[in-house]
Design a protein around this motif. Structure first.
Motif, mmCIF file in Angstrom:
data_model
loop_
_atom_site.group_PDB
_atom_site.id
_atom_site.type_symbol
_atom_site.label_atom_id
_atom_site.label_comp_id
_atom_site.label_asym_id
_atom_site.label_seq_id
_atom_site.Cartn_x
_atom_site.Cartn_y
_atom_site.Cartn_z
ATOM 1 N N VAL A 1 -128.066 37.253 -20.169
ATOM 2 C CA VAL A 1 -127.550 35.968 -20.664
ATOM 3 C C VAL A 1 -126.128 35.736 -20.170
ATOM 4 C CG1 VAL A 1 -126.914 34.673 -22.735
ATOM 5 C CG2 VAL A 1 -129.066 35.925 -22.668
ATOM 6 N N MET A 2 -125.297 36.755 -20.250
ATOM 7 C CA MET A 2 -123.908 36.617 -19.805
ATOM 8 C C MET A 2 -123.817 36.328 -18.311
ATOM 9 S SD MET A 2 -121.678 36.914 -22.293
ATOM 10 C CE MET A 2 -120.192 37.447 -21.483
ATOM 11 N N SER A 3 -124.691 36.948 -17.526
ATOM 12 C CA SER A 3 -124.635 36.726 -16.082
ATOM 13 C C SER A 3 -125.075 35.320 -15.702
ATOM 14 C CB SER A 3 -125.494 37.758 -15.349
ATOM 15 O OG SER A 3 -126.868 37.513 -15.583
ATOM 16 N N LYS A 4 -125.946 34.732 -16.493
ATOM 17 C CA LYS A 4 -126.453 33.388 -16.180
ATOM 18 C C LYS A 4 -125.622 32.276 -16.804
ATOM 19 C CE LYS A 4 -130.134 34.903 -14.033
ATOM 20 N NZ LYS A 4 -130.243 34.818 -12.610
ATOM 21 N N THR A 5 -125.096 32.512 -18.028
ATOM 22 C CA THR A 5 -124.475 31.402 -18.753
ATOM 23 C C THR A 5 -123.007 31.606 -19.105
ATOM 24 O OG1 THR A 5 -125.043 32.279 -20.928
ATOM 25 C CG2 THR A 5 -126.675 30.864 -19.848
ATOM 26 N N LYS A 6 -122.535 32.819 -19.114
ATOM 27 C CA LYS A 6 -121.173 33.156 -19.552
ATOM 28 C C LYS A 6 -120.952 32.869 -21.041
ATOM 29 C CE LYS A 6 -120.020 33.830 -15.198
ATOM 30 N NZ LYS A 6 -121.099 34.529 -14.583
ATOM 31 N N LEU A 7 -122.036 32.656 -21.788
ATOM 32 C CA LEU A 7 -121.933 32.407 -23.223
ATOM 33 C C LEU A 7 -122.036 33.729 -23.981
ATOM 34 C CD1 LEU A 7 -124.226 29.261 -23.519
ATOM 35 C CD2 LEU A 7 -121.732 29.332 -23.473
ATOM 36 N N GLU A 8 -121.262 33.838 -25.063
ATOM 37 C CA GLU A 8 -121.222 35.091 -25.812
ATOM 38 C C GLU A 8 -121.999 35.040 -27.119
ATOM 39 O OE1 GLU A 8 -117.167 36.267 -26.251
ATOM 40 O OE2 GLU A 8 -116.841 36.371 -24.091
ATOM 41 N N LYS A 9 -122.273 33.851 -27.635
ATOM 42 C CA LYS A 9 -123.034 33.735 -28.888
ATOM 43 C C LYS A 9 -124.516 33.831 -28.556
ATOM 44 C CE LYS A 9 -119.732 30.783 -31.278
ATOM 45 N NZ LYS A 9 -119.548 29.452 -31.887
ATOM 46 N N ILE A 10 -125.064 35.023 -28.795
ATOM 47 C CA ILE A 10 -126.456 35.297 -28.443
ATOM 48 C C ILE A 10 -127.191 35.769 -29.681
ATOM 49 C CG2 ILE A 10 -127.991 36.628 -26.974
ATOM 50 C CD1 ILE A 10 -125.519 37.004 -25.093
ATOM 51 N N ASP A 11 -128.289 35.104 -30.002
ATOM 52 C CA ASP A 11 -129.103 35.476 -31.146
ATOM 53 C C ASP A 11 -130.482 35.899 -30.603
ATOM 54 O OD1 ASP A 11 -130.041 35.839 -33.713
ATOM 55 O OD2 ASP A 11 -130.488 33.721 -34.025
ATOM 56 N N VAL A 12 -130.823 37.169 -30.798
ATOM 57 C CA VAL A 12 -132.095 37.706 -30.305
ATOM 58 C C VAL A 12 -133.049 37.898 -31.472
ATOM 59 C CG1 VAL A 12 -133.209 39.584 -29.077
ATOM 60 C CG2 VAL A 12 -130.902 38.886 -28.425
#
Length: 166
Positions: free
Chosen positions: A151-162
């Motif tokens: 996710v970080m490599s594609k979007t640079k977003l840190e708020k990730i809910d799995v």
């Protein structure tokens, strides 16, 4: 212009009209009307469904929503009566939606490549929500780290809910 030339021109015009009509019938309408969808064709995402059905229906629903949003924004951009400032805002929004759609697809493919049977990604504003199909009740730290890296490599977003869907 003689009779032969005018006959040829009329014939070509008729063929063009017929080709356009057939293309519209084969490819469907050039626009989507909200009244084309009703409750019978709507997709429901109930929790009781199997996970493969959940992923399939959720992906279809998301793709339809994104396509409709992009189509509406495109219509606004193409409208001659739309002010330039609004067109610029719409163009930025179109780019954001198209980029998010591409990133969602890229993330899902990368997660499937990591070994997950199915994955669903949803990017809304600055939050990424991931559903993965797993028979485990909880993912290992390595799996979570791998998802976060993708996710970080594609979007640079840190708020990730799995979330896990069995």
């Amino acid at each position: 212009m003689n009779k032969k030339q005018s006959g040829i021109i009329v014939t070509l015009v008729v063929l063009i009209v017929i080709a356009g009509y057939l293309a519209t019938k084969v490819n469907g309408p050039l626009y989507v009307n909200d009244s084309d969808f009703n409750e019978k064709t709507a997709i429901s995402l109930k929790e009781g469904k199997s996970s493969s059905t959940f992923f399939t229906e959720a992906t279809l629903s998301r793709d339809q929503d994104n396509a409709k949003t992009l189509q509406n924004i495109k219509a606004l951009i193409d409208d001659a009566n739309t002010p330039k400032e609004q067109k610029a805002t719409a163009a930025d929004e179109y780019l954001a939606v198209a980029t998010a759609t591409q990133n969602e697809s890229d993330i899902e493919l990368a997660l499937k490549a990591q070994g997950f049977d199915a994955a669903l990604c949803s990017i809304v504003d600055d939050k990424v929500e991931i559903f993965v199909k797993s028979s485990k009740k909880e993912l290992s730290k390595e799996e979570l780290r791998g998802i976060q890296d993708v996710v970080m490599s594609k979007t640079k977003l840190e708020k990730i809910d799995v979330k896990i869907k069995e």
